[in-house]
Scaffold this motif. Sequence first.
Motif: not given
Length: 262
Positions: A105-115
């Motif tokens: 989940k952390a890696l998915v969030i980090m790849k998301d361009s949204r802040i």
Amino acid sequence: MFDIRDFIDDLARSVAFLSRIHMPQRHFVNFDGRLSRAVRAFPLAGLLIVLPAAAIVSVFSALNVSPLFTAFAAVAVHALITGALHEDGLSDTADGLGGGRTREKALVIMKDSRIGSYGAVALILSFGLRVSALSAVLPLVSPTGAGLLVLAAAALSRTAMVWHWSKLPPARHDGVAASAGEPQASAVTFALISGVVSSAILLLLSGASLPATVLAIAAFAVTVPAFSQIVDGKIGGHTGDTIGATQQLTEIAVFAALALAI
């Protein structure tokens, strides 16, 4: 054997990777995008990238411009030249480590361009701490010394990127850091020695005391392993975002150390 032409190529590639500065195409002939050797030039690349911000600090200090405005201007110019690359890494890392309960989940969030909220808070704190610490230091050194302090922090923070990069394996195999390759051991050693020595010299030339210089380098030496351990425990390796976050955290730590010690 050290080849100056190879080093200049590595320097140009490092500057291009770490900023929006366009470098001559001749330095990229037969370049496959891997920075395994080029990371040795990161500390010097940091100096070149931050030269405009350091010049602003020196000129504004000589003209008795408000230290707070001077610090804001320097940090803003720095962010423009890098394209806020490291700030983006800090924001994504904060969102991932703060919001991701599992590694995946952390890696998915980090790849998301949204802040997210963690990223927004991290950016506010980063800009606030760097500006406030730098503005506290500027009145205590000469205009030339002020510029040298900014350069020293730039060299140390880019050295920190190489150190963090080399300490951990890639957290994923399709990211920017993974595609750039693993740093060569000799390149890491060169970057660490040249980065720390050049930063120490710049700090001493700036007028910083020996205790302040030691504390600034100690802040670098503590920040990188501590952050790397947190990242390793959360996602099991580095990413391009965590490498960028290391630069931000180290710069904050160095400026804070100088504000406390000078």
